[in-house]
Motif scaffolding. Structure first.
Motif, short mmCIF file in Angstrom:
data_model
loop_
_atom_site.label_atom_id
_atom_site.label_comp_id
_atom_site.label_asym_id
_atom_site.label_seq_id
_atom_site.Cartn_x
_atom_site.Cartn_y
_atom_site.Cartn_z
N ALA A 48 0.85 -1.20 0.00
CA ALA A 48 0.00 0.00 0.00
C ALA A 48 0.88 1.25 0.00
O ALA A 48 2.08 1.18 0.29
CB ALA A 48 -0.90 -0.01 1.23
N ALA B 62 -0.82 -4.21 0.27
CA ALA B 62 -1.95 -3.66 -0.47
C ALA B 62 -3.20 -4.48 -0.18
O ALA B 62 -3.13 -5.68 0.12
CB ALA B 62 -1.64 -3.66 -1.96
N ASP B 63 -4.37 -3.84 -0.26
CA ASP B 63 -5.63 -4.52 0.05
C ASP B 63 -5.85 -5.74 -0.84
O ASP B 63 -6.43 -6.74 -0.41
CB ASP B 63 -6.80 -3.56 -0.10
N ASP B 64 -5.38 -5.66 -2.09
CA ASP B 64 -5.60 -6.75 -3.04
C ASP B 64 -4.32 -7.53 -3.32
O ASP B 64 -4.20 -8.15 -4.38
CB ASP B 64 -6.18 -6.21 -4.34
N GLU C 233 0.71 3.58 2.07
CA GLU C 233 0.87 4.04 3.45
C GLU C 233 2.32 3.87 3.93
O GLU C 233 2.94 2.83 3.72
CB GLU C 233 -0.07 3.28 4.37
N GLU D 124 -3.92 -12.62 -0.37
CA GLU D 124 -5.25 -13.10 -0.68
C GLU D 124 -5.26 -14.53 -1.22
O GLU D 124 -6.21 -15.29 -1.00
CB GLU D 124 -5.91 -12.17 -1.71
N TYR E 9 3.16 -1.90 4.50
CA TYR E 9 1.82 -2.43 4.73
C TYR E 9 1.32 -3.06 3.43
O TYR E 9 1.48 -2.47 2.35
CB TYR E 9 0.87 -1.32 5.19
#
Length: 229
Positions: free
Chosen positions: A17, A184-186, A19, A191, A182
């Motif tokens: 990410a 990434a969300d995906d 961030e 995942e 951090y």
């Protein structure tokens, strides 16, 4: 996180990410890293932490252009000191003070052993520092994840170019790189289903070493993995 959660959920992450991992968090991670074990407790490790974009771009150039070097919030150059005596006096004084050694004579005997290690051939000293420093590198990745910071160990880099680019003094072995950030969300690394892990009954040998040849461990194909690369 509990320890079992740290080691079973940690992933080698390439997708980060935007961030930033703040300096306070990085320092908290290394506060835990410094408790890693090492031969004679000599702690032959140093860490060059690169957070500026320009510095990580320089590192990327000597790391085959790998994108996660610059995508991550920080990149760490893990260095091993090839001189076993570098911190021996402070280490052994502490041993005497805390009664790990009975007296100064015992301290000198241990010091002679360490000085003998310093006389090893260069390739042997490189192996020595790599062993201990690798323990600290693994501690770094576990400590980072306990703070919610993902990591990825990297061995794909030009060590000589790295030493020259960052003006690293003689006698330090670049052991590996570790990216921190951090996820990434995906991020596929997080995942996707876990990668294959060989089962305990294939890798652990009680009393006699009898390795399983590739393809013979049928159970390995069906045993759920509990780690990551």
């Amino acid at each position: 996180m509990d320890y079992d959660e740290v080691v079973t959920t940690r992933r080698s992450v390439h997708d980060y990410a935007d961030e930033t991992v703040d300096r306070e968090t990085v320092e908290a991670i290394f506060e835990e890293v410094r408790y890693a074990p090492s031969g004679y407790n000599l702690q032959p490790w140093e860490f060059l932490v690169l957070t500026d974009d320009e510095d990580r771009e320089r590192l990327q150039e000597v790391a085959g252009g790998q994108e996660h070097v610059t995508d991550a919030s920080a990149a760490v150059v893990v260095l091993g000191n090839e001189d076993p005596t570098a911190h021996v006096d402070r280490v052994l004084d502490d041993w005497v003070e805390k009664d790990y050694l009975p007296d100064e004579d015992a301290k000198e005997a241990v010091r002679e052993n360490v000085e003998g290690m310093a006389d090893m051939a260069e390739d042997e000293r490189r192996v020595w520092t790599t062993r201990s420093t690798s323990l600290a590198a693994m501690a770094l990745m576990n400590a980072a994840w306990s703070h919610g910071v993902a990591s990825c160990p990297m061995e794909g880099f030009d060590a000589e170019a790295l030493v020259e680019e960052f003006d690293i003094g003689e006698g330090y072995e670049p052991v590996m790189l570790v990216t921190l950030g951090y996820p990434a969300d995906d991020a596929d690394d997080v995942e996707n289903a876990r990668k294959f892990r060989r089962p305990v009954d294939e890798i652990v040998h009680f009393g006699e070493f009898d390795p399983v040849a590739d393809g013979e461990g049928e159970q390995a194909a069906t045993t759920p993995a509990t780690g990551d690369d």
